[in-house]
Design an enzyme around this catalytic site. Structure first.
Site, mmCIF file in Angstrom:
data_model
loop_
_atom_site.group_PDB
_atom_site.id
_atom_site.type_symbol
_atom_site.label_atom_id
_atom_site.label_comp_id
_atom_site.label_asym_id
_atom_site.label_seq_id
_atom_site.Cartn_x
_atom_site.Cartn_y
_atom_site.Cartn_z
ATOM 1 N N ARG A 163 38.849 -13.416 -11.956
ATOM 2 C CA ARG A 163 38.150 -13.150 -10.683
ATOM 3 C C ARG A 163 37.725 -14.452 -9.993
ATOM 4 N NH1 ARG A 163 39.929 -8.934 -12.127
ATOM 5 N NH2 ARG A 163 38.948 -6.893 -11.976
ATOM 6 N N SER A 237 33.639 -3.100 -8.824
ATOM 7 C CA SER A 237 32.728 -3.742 -9.795
ATOM 8 C C SER A 237 31.813 -4.709 -9.058
ATOM 9 C CB SER A 237 33.525 -4.545 -10.830
ATOM 10 O OG SER A 237 34.430 -3.727 -11.520
ATOM 11 N N GLU A 333 30.279 -10.337 -8.780
ATOM 12 C CA GLU A 333 31.678 -10.482 -8.371
ATOM 13 C C GLU A 333 31.801 -10.332 -6.850
ATOM 14 O OE1 GLU A 333 35.161 -7.891 -9.955
ATOM 15 O OE2 GLU A 333 35.091 -7.639 -7.786
#
Ligand code: FAD
Ligand code: EPU
Length: 337
Positions: A163, A237, A333
């Site tokens: 990520r 998420s 995130e």
């Protein structure tokens, strides 16, 4: 055309009702270059917006929001084993995956149904079900927002990680990604070891594991777990899954023998943040207009009228409870504006 005081509510999947001082949609790199040199806008803070599916707006944008709508998909090279496809940044991700599935080109089928546009995919090296775009991304074309110069980043130059990419941190806010070239495989090697894919293919009574079958299985799993942003506002998420040292992992697993875990090649261990959050009692909890989703605790949701600040505050409360219980600091995130 530049609009003023444009509502961004329909431009972010959390559905947060904020506005942009200036807002303009670009359909070509020339549009972009003209926009950033237009008198009056050089000094404005600029924010590139794709599908708005990985952004939480906590305030109005006091600057220029540039909505990326650069179109085009083109096969630019072929050999007996591969096709190279150049995709403009404004193309939506999932239809591009289906374009490849239909042509029997393998490599991104595990990334089916991820929302957003192609241009944002390298930003956080989108990933799911054991695959990340770093596995097929050949190069990223971008324009320097300060100088208007075009640059090409090959795979290594993108500094992809879990990520992560150079665009998310070191070069944050400095480049407009205009196109991404993918190297896809004509020979299909299924990647079905992750999560529930194998079980889902069995349940679907699939006779032959094809690219389409894997894509369908991923779509089925995702649809059963993740809330549809068209129904409940969310950005997937909210936190990354933490990767902890073997020493901390050993301590945690001795106290929590059922803790799911994914050992990494370097000896560290990835732990699902959703499990940590569930253990702290947040699953399905509704707090005001927001909460932790009932079937995926890692997803923060907007039940209708939440403000970005309300969602952020609850996320920080959740993060604190994970820290107190497990001594792990989970990292956001989603891009917070
Ligand atoms: P946006 O939210 O518009 O932008 C994200 C960031 O990238 C912002 O900082 C923005 O300024 C910047 N940006 C966008 N486009 C450009 C560009 N062209 N040039 C420069 N900067 C740019 N992600 C995963 O990795 N895996 C998943 O499985 C996954 N599942 C999801 C499920 C749901 C239900 C949702 C809502 C989200 C999910 N996500 C997942 C997150 C999200 O879909 C991805 O991060 C996606 O790539 C974001 O694309 P976007 O176009 O919506 O980006
Ligand atoms: N789990 C729980 N409770 C929860 C959620 C998860 O116990 O509420 C546990 C379960 O054991 C489950 C495990 O966590 O088996 C993993 O859950 P899941 O398969 O749903 O995946 P995840 O680790 O929560 C990651 C990505 C997703 C991606 C999926 C599939 C991150 C931060 N998230 O989620 O990406 O789709 O794996 O590969 O890495 C996103 O980035 O927005 C995103 C949705």
């Amino acid at each position: 055309m530049v609009l003023t005081n444009q509502s961004l509510q329909s431009y972010n999947t959390f559905g947060i009702d904020v506005s942009a001082k200036y807002f303009s949609e670009i359909k070509s790199t020339d549009d972009f270059k003209a926009l950033i040199t237009e008198p009056g806008f050089e000094k404005e803070e600029k924010l590139i917006l794709g599908g708005g599916s990985n952004i939480l707006f906590t305030k109005n944008v006091d600057g220029l929001v540039i909505k990326n709508s650069l179109p085009g998909i083109k096969i630019i090279k072929e050999d007996p084993y591969h096709s190279w496809i150049k995709v403009a940044a404004g193309e939506p991700w999932h239809p591009f995956v289906l374009y490849c599935v239909e042509r029997n080109l393998a490599g991104i089928e595990n990334l089916s149904l991820i929302p957003g546009l192609v241009g944002a995919a390298p930003m956080q090296n989108i990933g799911a079900y054991g695959v990340e775009i770093k596995d097929t991304c050949e190069e990223v074309e971008a324009v320097n927002m300060a100088t208007g110069e075009e640059e090409i980043f090959n795979n290594a130059a993108c500094e992809f990680g879990y990520r992560e990419s150079i665009f998310k941190h070191k070069l944050k806010g400095q480049f407009l990604i205009t196109a991404v070239t993918f190297k896809l495989n004509k020979i299909f090697k299924p990647n079905i070891h992750y999560g529930d894919i194998k079980r889902t293919l069995e349940e679907m009574r699939v006779q032959e594991i094809t690219i389409k079958a894997v894509s369908d299985a991923v779509i089925s799993i995702r649809s059963s777990k993740l809330p549809d942003p068209k129904v409940i506002g969310n950005a997937g998420s909210f936190f990354k899954n933490p990767v902890v040292s073997r020493k901390l992992f050993n301590t945690l697993i001795s106290k929590n023998p059922l803790m799911p875990n994914y050992p990494q090649k370097n000896g560290e261990v990835k732990i699902p943040a959703g499990w940590l959050i569930e253990q702290c009692g947040w699953t399905g909890k509704v707090v005001g207009n927001t909460g932790a989703h009932k079937s995926q605790s890692l997803v923060r949701v907007n039940y209708g009228h939440a403000t970005g600040q309300e969602i952020y505050d609850l996320a920080m409360q959740i993060r604190q409870s994970v820290k107190e219980k497990f001594a792990i600091e989970i990292i956001t995130e989603v891009n917070i504006i």
